[in-house]
Write a protein that holds these residues in place. Structure first.
Motif, short mmCIF file in Angstrom:
data_model
loop_
_atom_site.label_atom_id
_atom_site.label_comp_id
_atom_site.label_asym_id
_atom_site.label_seq_id
_atom_site.Cartn_x
_atom_site.Cartn_y
_atom_site.Cartn_z
N UNK A 196 0.83 -1.21 0.00
CA UNK A 196 0.00 0.00 0.00
C UNK A 196 0.86 1.26 0.00
N UNK A 197 1.89 1.29 0.84
CA UNK A 197 2.69 2.51 0.92
C UNK A 197 3.56 2.70 -0.31
N UNK A 198 4.03 1.61 -0.93
CA UNK A 198 4.75 1.76 -2.20
C UNK A 198 3.82 2.29 -3.27
N UNK A 199 2.60 1.80 -3.30
CA UNK A 199 1.60 2.26 -4.26
C UNK A 199 1.35 3.76 -4.08
N UNK A 200 1.34 4.20 -2.84
CA UNK A 200 1.10 5.62 -2.54
C UNK A 200 2.37 6.47 -2.60
N UNK A 201 3.52 5.86 -2.86
CA UNK A 201 4.77 6.60 -3.01
C UNK A 201 5.44 7.01 -1.71
N UNK A 202 5.20 6.30 -0.63
CA UNK A 202 5.80 6.61 0.66
C UNK A 202 7.25 6.13 0.67
N UNK A 203 8.17 7.03 0.96
CA UNK A 203 9.59 6.65 0.96
C UNK A 203 9.96 5.74 2.13
N UNK A 204 9.17 5.75 3.18
CA UNK A 204 9.44 4.88 4.33
C UNK A 204 8.54 3.64 4.30
N UNK A 205 8.19 3.19 3.12
CA UNK A 205 7.21 2.11 2.97
C UNK A 205 7.62 0.80 3.64
N UNK A 206 8.89 0.58 3.78
CA UNK A 206 9.35 -0.70 4.34
C UNK A 206 9.39 -0.71 5.87
N UNK A 207 9.15 0.42 6.51
CA UNK A 207 9.29 0.52 7.95
C UNK A 207 7.99 0.24 8.68
N UNK A 208 8.11 -0.50 9.77
CA UNK A 208 7.01 -0.71 10.70
C UNK A 208 7.55 -0.53 12.11
N UNK A 209 6.64 -0.28 13.03
CA UNK A 209 7.01 -0.16 14.44
C UNK A 209 6.36 -1.31 15.18
N UNK A 210 7.17 -2.03 15.92
CA UNK A 210 6.71 -3.20 16.66
C UNK A 210 6.73 -2.86 18.14
N UNK A 211 5.66 -3.19 18.83
CA UNK A 211 5.57 -2.97 20.27
C UNK A 211 5.78 -4.31 20.96
N UNK A 212 6.69 -4.32 21.92
CA UNK A 212 6.88 -5.50 22.76
C UNK A 212 6.60 -5.06 24.20
N UNK A 213 6.66 -5.97 25.13
CA UNK A 213 6.41 -5.60 26.52
C UNK A 213 7.55 -4.76 27.09
N UNK A 214 8.71 -4.77 26.45
CA UNK A 214 9.87 -4.06 26.99
C UNK A 214 10.45 -2.99 26.08
N UNK A 215 9.92 -2.86 24.86
CA UNK A 215 10.55 -1.92 23.93
C UNK A 215 9.62 -1.60 22.77
N UNK A 216 9.99 -0.54 22.06
CA UNK A 216 9.41 -0.23 20.76
C UNK A 216 10.55 -0.41 19.76
N UNK A 217 10.26 -1.09 18.66
CA UNK A 217 11.29 -1.40 17.66
C UNK A 217 10.80 -0.89 16.32
#
Length: 144
Positions: A18-39
């Protein structure tokens, strides 16, 4: 493959598409929440080394070298994992129980931001996914 693993992998694939289709330069990035950190990071493609027995690893590496295909420790670890679990998973697609990320930031529970080139995040540690690249420095500096 667990339903959680399948869903997380499909979420990653859908977000990138979806983000590549929309031209987002950060399309490959996601944020993961764990019980001890944000990644925050982008998924690294893993090309597991394939071999029939442990004494054939060097042969598999030579084959990659001859085809000028790069190999990383992650590729070797994935190949070893697949080899070790092959008997258990004859009827199931190989599942590596982690997501390998590159260009990573980790906000720890001690409010420290780590900048890492690579990070291995085990799927069972994920409690949520934010389908964008969150600015962890801003979160670290906020007073919530």
């Amino acid at each position: 493959m667990s339903t959680k693993s399948i869903y997380i992998n499909q979420l990653i694939n859908a977000k990138v598409a979806v983000t590549e289709f929309n031209g987002d330069q950060d399309s490959d990035y996601l944020t993961y929440i764990t019980s001890n950190a944000m990644v925050v990071g982008k998924k690294l493609s893993v090309n597991p080394l394939v071999f029939e027995s442990l004494d054939k690893i060097e042969e598999a590496l030579d084959h990659r070298r001859s085809e000028e295909v790069p190999v990383s420790f992650i590729d070797i670890a994935a190949g070893l994992y697949n080899f070790e679990t092959a008997e258990e998973k004859k009827d199931v697609a190989n599942e590596i129980p982690c997501i390998t990320l590159e260009d990573v930031q980790v906000l720890t529970s001690q409010n420290k931001v780590l900048n890492l080139s690579h990070f291995v995040l085990f799927i069972d540690q994920i409690v949520g996914v934010i389908p964008t690249k969150v600015d962890l420095i801003t979160i670290q500096q906020s007073k919530f």
